[in-house]
Design a protein around this motif. Structure first.
Motif, PDB file in Angstrom:
ATOM      1  N   GLU A  61       0.822  -1.215   0.000  1.00 23.65           N
ATOM      2  CA  GLU A  61       0.000   0.000   0.000  1.00 23.65           C
ATOM      3  C   GLU A  61       0.857   1.266   0.000  1.00 23.65           C
ATOM      4  O   GLU A  61       0.612   2.190  -0.761  1.00 23.65           O
ATOM      5  CB  GLU A  61      -0.937   0.021   1.217  1.00 23.65           C
ATOM      6  CG  GLU A  61      -2.062  -0.977   1.143  1.00 23.65           C
ATOM      7  CD  GLU A  61      -3.046  -0.681   0.029  1.00 23.65           C
ATOM      8  OE1 GLU A  61      -3.339   0.511  -0.217  1.00 23.65           O
ATOM      9  OE2 GLU A  61      -3.510  -1.642  -0.607  1.00 23.65           O
ATOM     10  N   ARG A  62       1.846   1.309   0.883  1.00 25.01           N
ATOM     11  CA  ARG A  62       2.672   2.509   1.046  1.00 25.01           C
ATOM     12  C   ARG A  62       3.664   2.704  -0.086  1.00 25.01           C
ATOM     13  O   ARG A  62       3.809   3.809  -0.620  1.00 25.01           O
ATOM     14  CB  ARG A  62       3.416   2.434   2.391  1.00 25.01           C
ATOM     15  CG  ARG A  62       4.260   3.672   2.701  1.00 25.01           C
ATOM     16  CD  ARG A  62       5.129   3.487   3.935  1.00 25.01           C
ATOM     17  NE  ARG A  62       6.107   2.432   3.721  1.00 25.01           N
ATOM     18  CZ  ARG A  62       6.326   1.422   4.573  1.00 25.01           C
ATOM     19  NH1 ARG A  62       5.641   1.324   5.691  1.00 25.01           N
ATOM     20  NH2 ARG A  62       7.238   0.511   4.299  1.00 25.01           N
ATOM     21  N   ASP A  63       4.374   1.620  -0.460  1.00 24.79           N
ATOM     22  CA  ASP A  63       5.496   1.732  -1.393  1.00 24.79           C
ATOM     23  C   ASP A  63       5.193   1.190  -2.784  1.00 24.79           C
ATOM     24  O   ASP A  63       5.964   1.419  -3.710  1.00 24.79           O
ATOM     25  CB  ASP A  63       6.712   0.975  -0.842  1.00 24.79           C
ATOM     26  CG  ASP A  63       7.135   1.447   0.539  1.00 24.79           C
ATOM     27  OD1 ASP A  63       6.975   2.647   0.842  1.00 24.79           O
ATOM     28  OD2 ASP A  63       7.634   0.605   1.320  1.00 24.79           O
ATOM     29  N   GLY A  64       4.124   0.421  -2.906  1.00 21.56           N
ATOM     30  CA  GLY A  64       3.820  -0.226  -4.175  1.00 21.56           C
ATOM     31  C   GLY A  64       4.707  -1.430  -4.462  1.00 21.56           C
ATOM     32  O   GLY A  64       4.661  -2.000  -5.544  1.00 21.56           O
ATOM     33  N   ILE A  65       5.522  -1.813  -3.490  1.00 18.41           N
ATOM     34  CA  ILE A  65       6.440  -2.947  -3.617  1.00 18.41           C
ATOM     35  C   ILE A  65       6.452  -3.713  -2.306  1.00 18.41           C
ATOM     36  O   ILE A  65       5.933  -3.263  -1.292  1.00 18.41           O
ATOM     37  CB  ILE A  65       7.881  -2.499  -3.970  1.00 18.41           C
ATOM     38  CG1 ILE A  65       8.389  -1.488  -2.937  1.00 18.41           C
ATOM     39  CG2 ILE A  65       7.954  -1.947  -5.384  1.00 18.41           C
ATOM     40  CD1 ILE A  65       9.846  -1.086  -3.108  1.00 18.41           C
ATOM     41  N   GLY A  66       7.070  -4.852  -2.330  1.00 16.52           N
ATOM     42  CA  GLY A  66       7.231  -5.707  -1.159  1.00 16.52           C
ATOM     43  C   GLY A  66       7.758  -7.043  -1.642  1.00 16.52           C
ATOM     44  O   GLY A  66       8.146  -7.187  -2.806  1.00 16.52           O
ATOM     45  N   LEU A  67       7.756  -8.015  -0.771  1.00 22.34           N
ATOM     46  CA  LEU A  67       8.090  -9.362  -1.206  1.00 22.34           C
ATOM     47  C   LEU A  67       6.817  -9.975  -1.770  1.00 22.34           C
ATOM     48  O   LEU A  67       5.755  -9.896  -1.161  1.00 22.34           O
ATOM     49  CB  LEU A  67       8.628 -10.198  -0.046  1.00 22.34           C
ATOM     50  CG  LEU A  67       9.989  -9.761   0.494  1.00 22.34           C
ATOM     51  CD1 LEU A  67      10.359 -10.575   1.716  1.00 22.34           C
ATOM     52  CD2 LEU A  67      11.068  -9.856  -0.560  1.00 22.34           C
ATOM     53  N   TRP A  68       6.931 -10.573  -2.946  1.00 22.87           N
ATOM     54  CA  TRP A  68       5.796 -11.187  -3.615  1.00 22.87           C
ATOM     55  C   TRP A  68       5.962 -12.703  -3.598  1.00 22.87           C
ATOM     56  O   TRP A  68       7.081 -13.216  -3.546  1.00 22.87           O
ATOM     57  CB  TRP A  68       5.722 -10.717  -5.072  1.00 22.87           C
ATOM     58  CG  TRP A  68       5.502  -9.246  -5.221  1.00 22.87           C
ATOM     59  CD1 TRP A  68       4.361  -8.554  -4.920  1.00 22.87           C
ATOM     60  CD2 TRP A  68       6.432  -8.266  -5.715  1.00 22.87           C
ATOM     61  NE1 TRP A  68       4.523  -7.210  -5.204  1.00 22.87           N
ATOM     62  CE2 TRP A  68       5.792  -7.007  -5.699  1.00 22.87           C
ATOM     63  CE3 TRP A  68       7.739  -8.336  -6.185  1.00 22.87           C
ATOM     64  CZ2 TRP A  68       6.407  -5.844  -6.126  1.00 22.87           C
ATOM     65  CZ3 TRP A  68       8.355  -7.179  -6.598  1.00 22.87           C
ATOM     66  CH2 TRP A  68       7.693  -5.947  -6.570  1.00 22.87           C
ATOM     67  N   ILE A  69       4.848 -13.402  -3.678  1.00 23.33           N
ATOM     68  CA  ILE A  69       4.887 -14.850  -3.826  1.00 23.33           C
ATOM     69  C   ILE A  69       5.426 -15.158  -5.216  1.00 23.33           C
ATOM     70  O   ILE A  69       5.037 -14.520  -6.197  1.00 23.33           O
ATOM     71  CB  ILE A  69       3.469 -15.460  -3.669  1.00 23.33           C
ATOM     72  CG1 ILE A  69       2.948 -15.258  -2.243  1.00 23.33           C
ATOM     73  CG2 ILE A  69       3.449 -16.937  -4.076  1.00 23.33           C
ATOM     74  CD1 ILE A  69       3.714 -16.002  -1.174  1.00 23.33           C
ATOM     75  N   ILE A  70       6.330 -16.126  -5.286  1.00 24.41           N
ATOM     76  CA  ILE A  70       6.754 -16.635  -6.582  1.00 24.41           C
ATOM     77  C   ILE A  70       6.247 -18.065  -6.677  1.00 24.41           C
ATOM     78  O   ILE A  70       6.328 -18.848  -5.728  1.00 24.41           O
ATOM     79  CB  ILE A  70       8.284 -16.543  -6.822  1.00 24.41           C
ATOM     80  CG1 ILE A  70       9.087 -17.152  -5.677  1.00 24.41           C
ATOM     81  CG2 ILE A  70       8.699 -15.115  -7.075  1.00 24.41           C
ATOM     82  CD1 ILE A  70      10.583 -17.251  -5.938  1.00 24.41           C
ATOM     83  N   GLU A  71       5.679 -18.351  -7.844  1.00 23.93           N
ATOM     84  CA  GLU A  71       5.163 -19.689  -8.093  1.00 23.93           C
ATOM     85  C   GLU A  71       5.431 -20.041  -9.546  1.00 23.93           C
ATOM     86  O   GLU A  71       5.673 -19.156 -10.372  1.00 23.93           O
ATOM     87  CB  GLU A  71       3.667 -19.772  -7.761  1.00 23.93           C
ATOM     88  CG  GLU A  71       2.808 -18.745  -8.434  1.00 23.93           C
ATOM     89  CD  GLU A  71       1.386 -18.664  -7.874  1.00 23.93           C
ATOM     90  OE1 GLU A  71       1.106 -19.200  -6.792  1.00 23.93           O
ATOM     91  OE2 GLU A  71       0.555 -18.048  -8.548  1.00 23.93           O
ATOM     92  N   THR A  72       5.382 -21.338  -9.827  1.00 25.40           N
ATOM     93  CA  THR A  72       5.580 -21.771 -11.206  1.00 25.40           C
ATOM     94  C   THR A  72       4.407 -21.294 -12.051  1.00 25.40           C
ATOM     95  O   THR A  72       3.364 -20.896 -11.523  1.00 25.40           O
ATOM     96  CB  THR A  72       5.676 -23.302 -11.298  1.00 25.40           C
ATOM     97  OG1 THR A  72       4.427 -23.861 -10.908  1.00 25.40           O
ATOM     98  CG2 THR A  72       6.813 -23.844 -10.437  1.00 25.40           C
ATOM     99  N   GLN A  73       4.569 -21.373 -13.349  1.00 28.69           N
ATOM    100  CA  GLN A  73       3.479 -21.008 -14.249  1.00 28.69           C
ATOM    101  C   GLN A  73       2.255 -21.889 -14.013  1.00 28.69           C
ATOM    102  O   GLN A  73       1.132 -21.489 -14.327  1.00 28.69           O
ATOM    103  CB  GLN A  73       3.929 -21.092 -15.719  1.00 28.69           C
ATOM    104  CG  GLN A  73       5.008 -20.091 -16.082  1.00 28.69           C
ATOM    105  CD  GLN A  73       4.531 -18.647 -16.015  1.00 28.69           C
ATOM    106  OE1 GLN A  73       3.345 -18.347 -16.064  1.00 28.69           O
ATOM    107  NE2 GLN A  73       5.476 -17.731 -15.882  1.00 28.69           N
ATOM    108  N   ASP A  74       2.440 -23.067 -13.405  1.00 28.64           N
ATOM    109  CA  ASP A  74       1.332 -23.966 -13.071  1.00 28.64           C
ATOM    110  C   ASP A  74       0.756 -23.697 -11.684  1.00 28.64           C
ATOM    111  O   ASP A  74      -0.131 -24.426 -11.238  1.00 28.64           O
ATOM    112  CB  ASP A  74       1.798 -25.428 -13.143  1.00 28.64           C
ATOM    113  CG  ASP A  74       2.201 -25.838 -14.539  1.00 28.64           C
ATOM    114  OD1 ASP A  74       1.645 -25.285 -15.511  1.00 28.64           O
ATOM    115  OD2 ASP A  74       3.085 -26.712 -14.665  1.00 28.64           O
ATOM    116  N   GLY A  75       1.287 -22.692 -10.972  1.00 33.23           N
ATOM    117  CA  GLY A  75       0.758 -22.331  -9.657  1.00 33.23           C
ATOM    118  C   GLY A  75       1.399 -23.029  -8.477  1.00 33.23           C
ATOM    119  O   GLY A  75       0.906 -22.923  -7.357  1.00 33.23           O
ATOM    120  N   GLU A  76       2.525 -23.705  -8.682  1.00 35.55           N
ATOM    121  CA  GLU A  76       3.222 -24.371  -7.580  1.00 35.55           C
ATOM    122  C   GLU A  76       4.041 -23.349  -6.793  1.00 35.55           C
ATOM    123  O   GLU A  76       4.870 -22.628  -7.362  1.00 35.55           O
ATOM    124  CB  GLU A  76       4.131 -25.469  -8.135  1.00 35.55           C
ATOM    125  CG  GLU A  76       4.925 -26.197  -7.074  1.00 35.55           C
ATOM    126  CD  GLU A  76       5.957 -27.157  -7.677  1.00 35.55           C
ATOM    127  OE1 GLU A  76       6.939 -27.448  -6.968  1.00 35.55           O
ATOM    128  OE2 GLU A  76       5.792 -27.580  -8.837  1.00 35.55           O
TER     129      GLU A  76
END
Length: 174
Positions: A61-76
């Motif tokens: 909300e504040r910075d527009g960035i953060g740590l994001w979830i990374i997953e495979t293209q299949d959602g793993e």
């Protein structure tokens, strides 16, 4: 939960999304694991992780960035990776951070995700110095930073329990 905030571009194997409390069981496979957290003071409890996920939402909300979830293209689920503002020797610095499941380490996912975050940092913040702040004994994370093009720049004395290694690189506008 879908977001209208920008995310790093998908890679050949990975995609990014904002984390939610529903990700806690997956994230605990990293943040609650003794081996994965050997370079941190202690693994997180479920309650600590819930607070940490809320911190990521505040950063989104504040910075527009953060740590994001990374997953495979299949959602793993693979881990988390992203951009956050950190204090380094009294200065606010942009950091790329990355954490992958222990079973997925060594498969290039951290480097691939971090490269996408470097491109996002360049697109949104350049010119800027981008850092990776690493426990001095974490050779694998240092190798990822080096693959990104970072070099050692200083030791960080701002942290309460350890002097951390700071790797960095200058990003120029695309």
């Amino acid at each position: 939960m879908s977001s209208t905030r920008p995310l790093p571009a998908d890679t050949r194997r990975l995609r990014f999304r904002e984390m939610t409390q529903a990700d806690a069981p997956s994230l605990l496979r990293i943040w609650g694991d003794d081996e994965a957290m050997r370079y941190y003071p202690a693994p997180k409890t479920r309650a600590e992780l819930a607070t940490w996920i809320e911190l990521m939402h505040e950063r989104y909300e504040r910075d527009g960035i953060g740590l994001w979830i990374i997953e495979t293209q299949d959602g793993e689920f693979i881990g988390d990776c992203g951009l956050t503002w950190q204090r380094v020797n009294g200065r606010d610095m942009l950091e790329v951070g990355f954490h992958t499941l222990p079973a997925e380490q060594g498969n290039g996912f951290a480097t691939e995700a971090a490269e996408a975050c470097v491109a996002e940092a360049r697109r949104r913040f350049a010119p800027i110095e981008l850092t990776a702040i690493i426990h001095p004994d974490n050779v694998a994370s240092r190798r990822v930073a080096e693959k990104l093009g970072m070099t050692y720049t200083e030791d960080d004395h701002d942290h309460p329990w350890i002097v951390r290694t700071v790797m960095s690189m200058s990003l120029t506008a695309p």
